[in-house]
Design a protein around this motif. Structure first.
Motif, PDB file in Angstrom:
ATOM      1  N   GLY A 141       0.711  -1.370  -0.100  1.00  0.00           N
ATOM      2  CA  GLY A 141      -0.122  -0.127   0.165  1.00  0.00           C
ATOM      3  C   GLY A 141       0.806   1.195  -0.088  1.00  0.00           C
ATOM      4  N   THR A 147      -1.785   5.448  -5.851  1.00  0.00           N
ATOM      5  CA  THR A 147      -2.774   4.356  -5.994  1.00  0.00           C
ATOM      6  C   THR A 147      -3.821   4.435  -5.219  1.00  0.00           C
ATOM      7  N   GLY A 148      -4.934   4.256  -5.568  1.00  0.00           N
ATOM      8  CA  GLY A 148      -6.251   3.999  -4.875  1.00  0.00           C
ATOM      9  C   GLY A 148      -6.437   2.640  -4.584  1.00  0.00           C
ATOM     10  N   VAL A 149      -7.393   2.464  -3.589  1.00  0.00           N
ATOM     11  CA  VAL A 149      -7.510   1.060  -3.197  1.00  0.00           C
ATOM     12  C   VAL A 149      -8.108   0.092  -4.375  1.00  0.00           C
ATOM     13  N   LEU A 153      -6.076  -3.204  -5.254  1.00  0.00           N
ATOM     14  CA  LEU A 153      -6.897  -4.454  -5.280  1.00  0.00           C
ATOM     15  C   LEU A 153      -6.826  -5.190  -6.669  1.00  0.00           C
ATOM     16  N   LEU A 193      -5.240  -7.882   3.381  1.00  0.00           N
ATOM     17  CA  LEU A 193      -5.988  -6.676   3.052  1.00  0.00           C
ATOM     18  C   LEU A 193      -5.862  -5.570   4.018  1.00  0.00           C
ATOM     19  N   MET A 196      -3.008  -3.786   3.580  1.00  0.00           N
ATOM     20  CA  MET A 196      -3.018  -2.650   2.254  1.00  0.00           C
ATOM     21  C   MET A 196      -3.613  -1.329   2.658  1.00  0.00           C
ATOM     22  N   LEU A 197      -5.122  -1.486   3.342  1.00  0.00           N
ATOM     23  CA  LEU A 197      -5.681  -0.471   3.687  1.00  0.00           C
ATOM     24  C   LEU A 197      -4.831   0.437   4.484  1.00  0.00           C
ATOM     25  N   LEU A 200      -2.344   2.281   2.501  1.00  0.00           N
ATOM     26  CA  LEU A 200      -2.706   3.077   1.728  1.00  0.00           C
ATOM     27  C   LEU A 200      -3.191   4.615   2.307  1.00  0.00           C
ATOM     28  N   GLU A 202      -5.852   4.223   4.047  1.00  0.00           N
ATOM     29  CA  GLU A 202      -7.519   4.129   3.859  1.00  0.00           C
ATOM     30  C   GLU A 202      -8.268   3.971   5.204  1.00  0.00           C
ATOM     31  N   LEU A 220     -14.700  -5.685   2.066  1.00  0.00           N
ATOM     32  CA  LEU A 220     -14.180  -4.475   2.680  1.00  0.00           C
ATOM     33  C   LEU A 220     -15.319  -3.539   2.951  1.00  0.00           C
TER      34      LEU A 220
END
Length: 224
Positions: A141, A147-149, A153, A193, A196-197, A200, A202, A220
């Motif tokens: 991330g 980069t967006g979610v 993904l 995951l 990753m969030l 990011l 997020e 999610l």
């Protein structure tokens, strides 16, 4: 284009190159030899014109399926030894294309790391696996600030789908492993995951286990 997509496109191109019968015969001939092969040797072995053999061998080299090396076959060196011959040998490139996208190598690395660290420290394997997966997800991330979610993904094969404020994942990159070892692999996936969030930044989505037939076991949902 992002690096994983570029690598995937290169693999598809390499496989497509082997679809040509003469090129595939040349590739198979080269990889069966213990020493690098010249154009003349390949042409003679397969009954091809030298120009034809050269064209296809160079195409295989362009796709990184063969390496090119230069050697003097005469064994002599220095003035009068002649020009080195252009020779071909199998490269170290590994080609794998899976549809839908699968990432078994990634899962294998995480599982191997977890087993090794557990053996060294005595910490439970699953605890280590969850931590390693979350660390890797965070790194993925953080790699690209733009980069967006959904993009991330998609890049790693999850096939995200917006459903209202939630995101469902239409594909599991670890499908066969998840079917055989559901609790272990889905737990790894959940923490990957979550990482990753986190990577990011997020904060409006939360990764939760939500097993559904024909989908990834993680969903999610909105909210922390």
């Amino acid at each position: 284009m992002d690096a994983p997509q570029e690598a995937r496109d290169a693999d598809v191109s390499a496989i497509a190159a082997l679809d040509e019968p003469t090129r595939r015969r040349l590739y198979d001939h080269v990889v069966r030899q213990s020493d690098p092969v010249s154009r003349d040797e390949a042409a003679t072995a397969l009954g091809l014109a030298r120009q034809t053999a050269a064209f296809h061998l160079d195409r295989l080299a362009d796709e990184s399926l063969l390496d090119v090396v230069y050697e003097r076959r005469s064994g002599r060196a220095g003035p009068g030894a002649g020009r080195p011959a252009k020779l071909y040998r199998r490269s170290a490139k590994q080609v794998a294309v899976s549809l839908p996208d699968r990432r078994y190598e990634l899962a294998g690395r995480l599982l191997a790391q977890a087993v090794e660290e557990s053996a060294a420290t005595g910490e439970p394997v699953r605890t280590v696996l969850h931590r390693k997966a979350e660390e890797l997800g965070t790194q993925l991330g953080e790699q690209d600030d733009n980069t967006g979610v959904l993009d991330l993904l998609e890049r790693y094969g999850f096939e995200p789908r917006r459903e209202g404020d939630a995101i469902t994942l239409a594909n599991c990159p670890f499908h066969a492993l998840a079917r055989a070892h559901t609790e272990t692999v889905c737990g790894m996936n959940l923490h990957l995951l979550r990482g990753m969030l986190h990577g990011l930044g997020e904060e409006t989505l939360t990764a939760r286990l939500a097993p559904t037939p024909d989908r990834c076991c993680v969903r999610l949902d909105p909210g922390a």
